[in-house]
Scaffold this motif. Sequence first.
Motif, PDB file in Angstrom:
ATOM      1  N   ARG A  43       0.827  -1.200   0.000  1.00 15.57           N
ATOM      2  CA  ARG A  43       0.000   0.000   0.000  1.00 15.57           C
ATOM      3  C   ARG A  43       0.861   1.248   0.000  1.00 15.57           C
ATOM      4  N   ALA A  44       0.372   2.277  -0.711  1.00 15.63           N
ATOM      5  CA  ALA A  44       1.012   3.590  -0.645  1.00 15.63           C
ATOM      6  C   ALA A  44       0.773   4.151   0.748  1.00 15.63           C
ATOM      7  N   LEU A  45       1.777   4.768   1.327  1.00 18.83           N
ATOM      8  CA  LEU A  45       1.639   5.297   2.681  1.00 18.83           C
ATOM      9  C   LEU A  45       0.977   6.665   2.719  1.00 18.83           C
ATOM     10  N   GLY A  46       1.049   7.430   1.648  1.00 20.28           N
ATOM     11  CA  GLY A  46       0.471   8.761   1.669  1.00 20.28           C
ATOM     12  C   GLY A  46       1.170   9.631   2.701  1.00 20.28           C
ATOM     13  N   ARG A  47       0.440  10.621   3.204  1.00 20.52           N
ATOM     14  CA  ARG A  47       1.030  11.498   4.216  1.00 20.52           C
ATOM     15  C   ARG A  47       0.240  11.394   5.513  1.00 20.52           C
ATOM     16  N   LYS A  48       0.961  11.541   6.615  1.00 20.66           N
ATOM     17  CA  LYS A  48       0.324  11.452   7.930  1.00 20.66           C
ATOM     18  C   LYS A  48      -0.615  12.636   8.122  1.00 20.66           C
ATOM     19  N   TRP A  49      -1.844  12.355   8.542  1.00 23.59           N
ATOM     20  CA  TRP A  49      -2.830  13.391   8.806  1.00 23.59           C
ATOM     21  C   TRP A  49      -2.899  13.662  10.304  1.00 23.59           C
TER      22      TRP A  49
ATOM     23  N   VAL B 272      -3.269   7.789  11.191  1.00 23.96           N
ATOM     24  CA  VAL B 272      -4.251   8.091  10.144  1.00 23.96           C
ATOM     25  C   VAL B 272      -3.502   8.796   9.021  1.00 23.96           C
ATOM     26  N   ARG B 273      -3.590   8.218   7.818  1.00 25.11           N
ATOM     27  CA  ARG B 273      -2.848   8.740   6.677  1.00 25.11           C
ATOM     28  C   ARG B 273      -3.795   9.105   5.547  1.00 25.11           C
ATOM     29  N   LEU B 274      -3.451  10.170   4.826  1.00 21.30           N
ATOM     30  CA  LEU B 274      -4.185  10.578   3.629  1.00 21.30           C
ATOM     31  C   LEU B 274      -3.453  10.007   2.425  1.00 21.30           C
ATOM     32  N   VAL B 275      -4.165   9.193   1.660  1.00 14.13           N
ATOM     33  CA  VAL B 275      -3.550   8.445   0.563  1.00 14.13           C
ATOM     34  C   VAL B 275      -4.288   8.763  -0.739  1.00 14.13           C
ATOM     35  N   PRO B 276      -3.555   9.220  -1.773  1.00 14.88           N
ATOM     36  CA  PRO B 276      -4.209   9.459  -3.060  1.00 14.88           C
ATOM     37  C   PRO B 276      -4.516   8.132  -3.760  1.00 14.88           C
ATOM     38  N   ASP B 277      -5.631   8.103  -4.474  1.00 15.23           N
ATOM     39  CA  ASP B 277      -6.011   6.926  -5.275  1.00 15.23           C
ATOM     40  C   ASP B 277      -6.046   5.650  -4.432  1.00 15.23           C
ATOM     41  N   LEU B 278      -6.708   5.721  -3.293  1.00 10.21           N
ATOM     42  CA  LEU B 278      -6.787   4.607  -2.349  1.00 10.21           C
ATOM     43  C   LEU B 278      -7.606   3.457  -2.935  1.00 10.21           C
ATOM     44  N   VAL B 279      -7.055   2.252  -2.840  1.00 13.70           N
ATOM     45  CA  VAL B 279      -7.752   1.046  -3.316  1.00 13.70           C
ATOM     46  C   VAL B 279      -7.688  -0.029  -2.241  1.00 13.70           C
TER      47      VAL B 279
ATOM     48  N   SER C  16      -7.304  10.877  -0.081  1.00 13.52           N
ATOM     49  CA  SER C  16      -6.908  12.281   0.132  1.00 13.52           C
ATOM     50  C   SER C  16      -7.679  13.285  -0.718  1.00 13.52           C
ATOM     51  N   LYS C  17      -8.350  12.838  -1.760  1.00 13.07           N
ATOM     52  CA  LYS C  17      -9.007  13.769  -2.678  1.00 13.07           C
ATOM     53  C   LYS C  17     -10.432  14.124  -2.267  1.00 13.07           C
ATOM     54  N   GLN C  18     -10.865  13.692  -1.096  1.00 11.06           N
ATOM     55  CA  GLN C  18     -12.213  13.979  -0.611  1.00 11.06           C
ATOM     56  C   GLN C  18     -12.310  15.406  -0.061  1.00 11.06           C
ATOM     57  N   THR C  19     -13.517  15.926  -0.012  1.00 12.87           N
ATOM     58  CA  THR C  19     -13.727  17.213   0.646  1.00 12.87           C
ATOM     59  C   THR C  19     -13.466  17.036   2.142  1.00 12.87           C
ATOM     60  N   SER C  20     -13.283  18.134   2.836  1.00 10.73           N
ATOM     61  CA  SER C  20     -13.007  18.080   4.273  1.00 10.73           C
ATOM     62  C   SER C  20     -14.120  17.353   5.016  1.00 10.73           C
ATOM     63  N   SER C  21     -15.365  17.682   4.723  1.00 14.07           N
ATOM     64  CA  SER C  21     -16.494  17.057   5.416  1.00 14.07           C
ATOM     65  C   SER C  21     -16.542  15.555   5.126  1.00 14.07           C
ATOM     66  N   LYS C  22     -16.333  15.176   3.879  1.00 15.49           N
ATOM     67  CA  LYS C  22     -16.359  13.758   3.504  1.00 15.49           C
ATOM     68  C   LYS C  22     -15.186  13.022   4.162  1.00 15.49           C
ATOM     69  N   ARG C  23     -14.030  13.667   4.227  1.00 14.10           N
ATOM     70  CA  ARG C  23     -12.861  13.074   4.871  1.00 14.10           C
ATOM     71  C   ARG C  23     -13.156  12.785   6.344  1.00 14.10           C
ATOM     72  N   HIS C  24     -13.809  13.722   7.020  1.00 17.23           N
ATOM     73  CA  HIS C  24     -14.149  13.527   8.433  1.00 17.23           C
ATOM     74  C   HIS C  24     -15.178  12.414   8.607  1.00 17.23           C
TER      75      HIS C  24
ATOM     76  N   LEU D 238     -16.650  17.717  16.465  1.00 12.06           N
ATOM     77  CA  LEU D 238     -15.700  17.528  15.372  1.00 12.06           C
ATOM     78  C   LEU D 238     -14.816  18.747  15.147  1.00 12.06           C
ATOM     79  N   ARG D 239     -14.892  19.748  15.993  1.00 12.90           N
ATOM     80  CA  ARG D 239     -14.101  20.964  15.807  1.00 12.90           C
ATOM     81  C   ARG D 239     -12.601  20.715  15.877  1.00 12.90           C
ATOM     82  N   MET D 240     -12.192  19.649  16.572  1.00  4.33           N
ATOM     83  CA  MET D 240     -10.768  19.360  16.690  1.00  4.33           C
ATOM     84  C   MET D 240     -10.152  18.907  15.374  1.00  4.33           C
ATOM     85  N   LEU D 241     -10.951  18.443  14.441  1.00  4.03           N
ATOM     86  CA  LEU D 241     -10.430  17.955  13.167  1.00  4.03           C
ATOM     87  C   LEU D 241     -10.222  19.116  12.212  1.00  4.03           C
ATOM     88  N   LYS D 242      -9.042  19.222  11.687  1.00  2.29           N
ATOM     89  CA  LYS D 242      -8.724  20.297  10.734  1.00  2.29           C
ATOM     90  C   LYS D 242      -8.436  19.705   9.387  1.00  2.29           C
TER      91      LYS D 242
END
Length: 108
Positions: A3-9, A21-28, A50-58, A104-108
């Motif tokens: 798996r691609a590791l992406g970047r740490k969120w 928790v990592r943000l990964v582009p093109d996650l499969v 990683s390509k999701q909107t902020s709300s969808k990511r949360h 959910l305010r703590m999530l940026k």
Amino acid sequence: MKRALGRKWLTLDSIYGPVDVRLVPDLVDDNGESVDGLFLPESFSIHIESKQTSSKRHSTLLHEMMHLVFASARTEKVVEDNEEAFVTFVEPVLFDLLRRNGFLRMLK
């Protein structure tokens, strides 16, 4: 499957230890299908597309956190067989409740 590791969120603190928790582009998933998120019990980590909107990511993070809860507390086969259906059913309502009440305010 490697798996691609992406970047740490962020790192979640749980009673079982840290959850990376990592943000990964093109996650499969293991079948090569595009997914919004994955809980990986073997590494006790969560990968989020990683390509999701902020709300969808949360929302996806909450969904995968619920899978973490099931993996940590799995006791009955009936729960295992219906886990995805249960998480998919409960997550939008729980997410809305948490969002509306400021949890959910703590999530940026």
